[in-house]
Design a protein around this motif. Structure first.
Motif, mmCIF file in Angstrom:
data_model
loop_
_atom_site.group_PDB
_atom_site.id
_atom_site.type_symbol
_atom_site.label_atom_id
_atom_site.label_comp_id
_atom_site.label_asym_id
_atom_site.label_seq_id
_atom_site.Cartn_x
_atom_site.Cartn_y
_atom_site.Cartn_z
ATOM 1 N N GLU A 137 0.834 -1.215 0.000
ATOM 2 C CA GLU A 137 0.000 0.000 0.000
ATOM 3 C C GLU A 137 0.866 1.262 0.000
ATOM 4 O O GLU A 137 1.838 1.352 0.729
ATOM 5 N N ASN A 138 0.480 2.233 -0.845
ATOM 6 C CA ASN A 138 1.239 3.477 -0.933
ATOM 7 C C ASN A 138 0.515 4.676 -0.336
ATOM 8 O O ASN A 138 1.036 5.788 -0.360
ATOM 9 N N ASN A 139 -0.673 4.458 0.202
ATOM 10 C CA ASN A 139 -1.433 5.536 0.830
ATOM 11 C C ASN A 139 -1.308 5.397 2.344
ATOM 12 O O ASN A 139 -1.816 4.435 2.924
ATOM 13 N N PRO A 140 -0.620 6.347 3.011
ATOM 14 C CA PRO A 140 -0.409 6.235 4.464
ATOM 15 C C PRO A 140 -1.709 6.085 5.268
ATOM 16 O O PRO A 140 -1.752 5.336 6.234
ATOM 17 N N GLN A 141 -2.770 6.784 4.872
ATOM 18 C CA GLN A 141 -4.030 6.662 5.619
ATOM 19 C C GLN A 141 -4.594 5.243 5.509
ATOM 20 O O GLN A 141 -5.122 4.699 6.482
ATOM 21 N N LYS A 142 -4.445 4.630 4.350
ATOM 22 C CA LYS A 142 -4.940 3.249 4.186
ATOM 23 C C LYS A 142 -4.119 2.279 5.036
ATOM 24 O O LYS A 142 -4.636 1.274 5.501
ATOM 25 N N ILE A 143 -2.845 2.583 5.253
ATOM 26 C CA ILE A 143 -2.019 1.747 6.130
ATOM 27 C C ILE A 143 -2.536 1.842 7.566
ATOM 28 O O ILE A 143 -2.664 0.837 8.255
ATOM 29 N N ILE A 144 -2.873 3.045 8.009
ATOM 30 C CA ILE A 144 -3.454 3.207 9.346
ATOM 31 C C ILE A 144 -4.747 2.396 9.433
ATOM 32 O O ILE A 144 -4.966 1.658 10.390
ATOM 33 N N ASP A 145 -5.592 2.525 8.418
ATOM 34 C CA ASP A 145 -6.876 1.812 8.409
ATOM 35 C C ASP A 145 -6.686 0.301 8.497
ATOM 36 O O ASP A 145 -7.486 -0.394 9.125
ATOM 37 N N LEU A 146 -5.613 -0.219 7.875
ATOM 38 C CA LEU A 146 -5.340 -1.662 7.922
ATOM 39 C C LEU A 146 -5.136 -2.156 9.352
ATOM 40 O O LEU A 146 -5.476 -3.289 9.673
ATOM 41 N N LEU A 147 -4.557 -1.306 10.197
ATOM 42 C CA LEU A 147 -4.197 -1.721 11.546
ATOM 43 C C LEU A 147 -5.288 -1.474 12.583
ATOM 44 O O LEU A 147 -5.137 -1.855 13.731
ATOM 45 N N ILE A 148 -6.375 -0.835 12.163
ATOM 46 C CA ILE A 148 -7.485 -0.599 13.087
ATOM 47 C C ILE A 148 -8.386 -1.825 13.067
ATOM 48 O O ILE A 148 -8.900 -2.195 12.010
ATOM 49 N N PRO A 149 -8.569 -2.461 14.223
ATOM 50 C CA PRO A 149 -9.455 -3.633 14.253
ATOM 51 C C PRO A 149 -10.843 -3.263 13.730
ATOM 52 O O PRO A 149 -11.320 -2.138 13.935
ATOM 53 N N GLU A 150 -11.482 -4.213 13.046
ATOM 54 C CA GLU A 150 -12.779 -3.929 12.419
ATOM 55 C C GLU A 150 -13.801 -3.402 13.406
ATOM 56 O O GLU A 150 -14.569 -2.503 13.099
ATOM 57 N N ASP A 151 -13.817 -3.923 14.630
ATOM 58 C CA ASP A 151 -14.815 -3.461 15.591
ATOM 59 C C ASP A 151 -14.577 -2.013 16.019
ATOM 60 O O ASP A 151 -15.501 -1.318 16.399
ATOM 61 N N GLU A 152 -13.329 -1.516 15.912
ATOM 62 C CA GLU A 152 -13.069 -0.117 16.239
ATOM 63 C C GLU A 152 -13.334 0.787 15.053
ATOM 64 O O GLU A 152 -13.659 1.936 15.203
ATOM 65 N N GLY A 153 -13.156 0.254 13.853
ATOM 66 C CA GLY A 153 -13.382 1.056 12.650
ATOM 67 C C GLY A 153 -14.837 1.429 12.464
ATOM 68 O O GLY A 153 -15.164 2.330 11.717
ATOM 69 N N ILE A 154 -15.754 0.762 13.146
ATOM 70 C CA ILE A 154 -17.183 0.996 12.999
ATOM 71 C C ILE A 154 -17.637 2.200 13.822
ATOM 72 O O ILE A 154 -18.630 2.825 13.530
ATOM 73 N N LYS A 155 -16.880 2.545 14.847
ATOM 74 C CA LYS A 155 -17.268 3.647 15.736
ATOM 75 C C LYS A 155 -17.515 4.932 14.964
ATOM 76 O O LYS A 155 -16.776 5.267 14.053
#
Length: 156
Positions: A137-155
């Motif tokens: 991945e070359n988009n830094p924000q998408k790298i952050i998103d990869l490491l956020i557990p799915e249950d936290e990404g829903i908040k």
């Protein structure tokens, strides 16, 4: 404390020049100094190397997770770097490292928060799809998103 509170795009470098473990840790530490998270570079680096002496922080699949709990850290944060060169590092599967996730932990967070963050990142790295994306991945924000557990990404 979740990943989005301790990792921002300024602390992600996808074209690191480092060719050694030492250079990689120093290059990522410099990002954290610029960001104000590391307030005493020498102290922080000393603590990272003390931790390395206790056992390598090489993970597997070309990933390393060095970390230091240090009075040189103003607030707990992460830096992520991807190298242009494979770096020799003692890893669980013998692979050279291409992606480094550096934890800078302030002393107040050294117990519960540090363990929770390490657990979150390790949990993400158990997924081979996430590792593959992390290495490409070359988009830094998408790298952050990869490491956020799915249950936290829903908040909201």
């Amino acid at each position: 404390m979740d990943i989005s509170n301790v990792l921002n795009v300024k602390n992600i470098k996808l074209n690191m020049m480092a060719k050694t473990k030492e250079e990689a840790i120093e290059e990522l530490t410099d990002l954290l100094v610029l960001d104000g998270a590391v307030i005493n570079k020498a102290d922080f680096l000393k603590d990272v190397w003390l931790r390395e002496e206790q056992g390598s922080t090489g993970f597997e699949n070309h990933i390393a997770i060095p970390h230091g709990k240090s009075s040189g850290v103003a607030h707990t944060t992460l830096a992520i770097g991807r190298t242009q060169h494979q770096i020799p590092w003692e890893t669980m599967d013998g692979s050279d490292v291409r992606c480094i996730i550096l934890f800078a932990v302030c002393l107040v967070d050294q117990n519960a928060n540090h363990i929770r963050l390490l657990s979150q990142v390790s949990g993400s790295l158990a997924d081979e799809d996430i590792i593959e994306k992390l290495l490409k991945e070359n988009n830094p924000q998408k790298i952050i998103d990869l490491l956020i557990p799915e249950d936290e990404g829903i908040k909201a």
